[in-house]
Design an enzyme around this catalytic site. Structure first.
Site, PDB file in Angstrom:
ATOM      1  N   THR A  55       2.428  18.377  14.193  1.00 42.17           N
ATOM      2  CA  THR A  55       1.758  18.054  15.451  1.00 42.17           C
ATOM      3  C   THR A  55       1.798  19.271  16.371  1.00 42.17           C
ATOM      4  O   THR A  55       2.593  20.197  16.157  1.00 42.17           O
ATOM      5  CB  THR A  55       2.447  16.874  16.161  1.00 42.17           C
ATOM      6  N   LYS A  59      17.875  21.192  17.222  1.00 41.78           N
ATOM      7  CA  LYS A  59      18.439  19.846  17.294  1.00 41.78           C
ATOM      8  C   LYS A  59      17.795  18.943  16.253  1.00 41.78           C
ATOM      9  O   LYS A  59      16.581  18.963  16.066  1.00 41.78           O
ATOM     10  CB  LYS A  59      18.206  19.241  18.677  1.00 41.78           C
ATOM     11  N   LYS A 110      17.039   6.466  21.864  1.00 43.75           N
ATOM     12  CA  LYS A 110      16.379   7.602  21.238  1.00 43.75           C
ATOM     13  C   LYS A 110      17.374   8.744  21.038  1.00 43.75           C
ATOM     14  O   LYS A 110      18.128   9.098  21.943  1.00 43.75           O
ATOM     15  CB  LYS A 110      15.210   8.077  22.099  1.00 43.75           C
ATOM     16  N   PHE A 120      -3.328  22.478  10.513  1.00 43.14           N
ATOM     17  CA  PHE A 120      -2.940  21.075  10.527  1.00 43.14           C
ATOM     18  C   PHE A 120      -3.432  20.349  11.774  1.00 43.14           C
ATOM     19  O   PHE A 120      -3.481  19.116  11.802  1.00 43.14           O
ATOM     20  CB  PHE A 120      -1.416  20.929  10.435  1.00 43.14           C
ATOM     21  N   LEU A 121      -3.777  21.090  12.821  1.00 43.10           N
ATOM     22  CA  LEU A 121      -4.174  20.457  14.074  1.00 43.10           C
ATOM     23  C   LEU A 121      -5.421  19.601  13.928  1.00 43.10           C
ATOM     24  O   LEU A 121      -5.631  18.661  14.700  1.00 43.10           O
ATOM     25  CB  LEU A 121      -4.378  21.519  15.150  1.00 43.10           C
ATOM     26  N   THR A 146      -5.951  17.422  11.845  1.00 41.84           N
ATOM     27  CA  THR A 146      -5.584  16.082  11.381  1.00 41.84           C
ATOM     28  C   THR A 146      -5.099  15.184  12.514  1.00 41.84           C
ATOM     29  O   THR A 146      -4.883  13.987  12.296  1.00 41.84           O
ATOM     30  CB  THR A 146      -4.480  16.161  10.314  1.00 41.84           C
ATOM     31  N   GLU A 160       4.623  19.139  26.484  1.00 37.83           N
ATOM     32  CA  GLU A 160       5.690  20.119  26.257  1.00 37.83           C
ATOM     33  C   GLU A 160       5.228  21.541  26.571  1.00 37.83           C
ATOM     34  O   GLU A 160       6.015  22.368  27.024  1.00 37.83           O
ATOM     35  CB  GLU A 160       6.194  20.020  24.817  1.00 37.83           C
ATOM     36  N   HIS A 197      13.031  16.453  31.311  1.00 40.68           N
ATOM     37  CA  HIS A 197      13.912  15.567  30.550  1.00 40.68           C
ATOM     38  C   HIS A 197      15.011  14.948  31.419  1.00 40.68           C
ATOM     39  O   HIS A 197      16.014  14.459  30.899  1.00 40.68           O
ATOM     40  CB  HIS A 197      14.536  16.333  29.376  1.00 40.68           C
ATOM     41  N   HIS A 255       6.454  11.171  23.305  1.00 35.15           N
ATOM     42  CA  HIS A 255       7.443  11.970  24.030  1.00 35.15           C
ATOM     43  C   HIS A 255       6.775  12.907  25.034  1.00 35.15           C
ATOM     44  O   HIS A 255       7.229  13.036  26.181  1.00 35.15           O
ATOM     45  CB  HIS A 255       8.297  12.776  23.043  1.00 35.15           C
TER      46      HIS A 255
END
Length: 262
Positions: free
Chosen positions: A1, A13, A21, A39-40, A42, A54, A120, A136
């Site tokens: 993604t 992490k 979560k 891949f974008l 898709t 983000e 966050h 998210h």
């Protein structure tokens, strides 16, 4: 993604959901990370928009040039899934570079002042309250909008800068809040994250666009003032206040319609 390319795959992490979560986690540094933009194609539109949450986090707190690119080209690139475009490539690279520059000096998080924690402070509570109906990046966007208005209350952002921030989020198609969320939600989220951060808020906020300052307290007056400012913006732009079900709806016609109740 897109979110994985610019954020999750670059960090170290790993975690599983347990009671909440990422309830159980660990650090594991990848040997290599490969970002393949092919891949974008898709991705569903909503997942591209979520990735922008983000990217905007990185832009607001660390890279003013990245913010300028998202301001000038972000909405256009969302429509083409960030594919086959030199500006999209630059945005992805600058986002990755921001992550590396911010987490590299303290890879194992021995310090608790972390610029990439921007977006966050409240998002953890928002995601839990909404039983993870939010992607998210959407939760991070809501957090970043409120945090930017808190920065305005504290004199870290000017009103024109805060207006510009909200306008970019609006044009990207990201939410600025959810129906049912109030100033009291953010007061509770502040208390929750202080526990998570070992007794101090340690909240990164934008100090101007593209720079970071840390704050250890949000007063009730600041939270009330920031939320009142946000409500005024959403009154003018009702499409920025989402019903939580919009996150996974396939019917774009629902978005921008004020619905009663969650």
């Amino acid at each position: 993604t897109l979110l994985g390319m610019v954020d999750a795959s670059v960090g170290i992490k790993v975690a599983v959901n347990y009671h909440r979560k990422n309830g159980v986690g660990h650090f594991f540094s990848p040997t290599h990370t490969f970002v393949d933009a092919s891949f974008l194609s898709t991705l569903e539109h909503a997942d591209v928009v979520s990735g922008c949450g983000e990217i905007m986090k990185a832009a607001l707190i660390h890279d003013p040039r990245l913010f300028d690119l998202m301001d000038s080209d972000g909405a256009r690139l969302v429509e083409r899934n960030f594919e086959n475009d030199p500006v999209a490539d630059e945005i992805i690279k600058r986002s990755v570079d921001t992550m590396l520059e911010c987490i590299g000096p303290d890879l194992w998080e021995e310090a608790l002042l972390r610029p990439m924690d921007f977006g966050h402070s409240f998002s953890r509570t928002l995601e839990t309250d909404n039983t993870f109906y939010l992607r998210h990046g959407e939760a991070v966007a809501i957090d970043a909008c409120m945090s930017s208005l808190i920065a305005e209350q504290k004199g870290l952002l000017t009103k024109p800068e805060a207006d510009r921030v909200l306008d970019v989020y609006r044009r990207l198609g990201l939410p600025c809040s959810l129906k049912g969320v109030t100033a009291e939600t953010y007061k509770r989220a502040t208390r929750d994250i202080i526990v998570h951060r070992d007794g101090l808020l340690r909240a990164p906020l934008p100090k101007g666009i593209g720079h970071c300052a840390y704050e250890d307290s949000f007063s009730d007056e600041e939270l009330d003032g920031a939320f009142a400012r946000l409500e005024q913006f959403m009154e003018e732009h009702p499409e920025t206040c989402w019903d939580r079900s919009w996150s996974f709806t396939t019917d774009d016609s629902k978005k921008g319609t004020r619905l009663d109740g969650l």
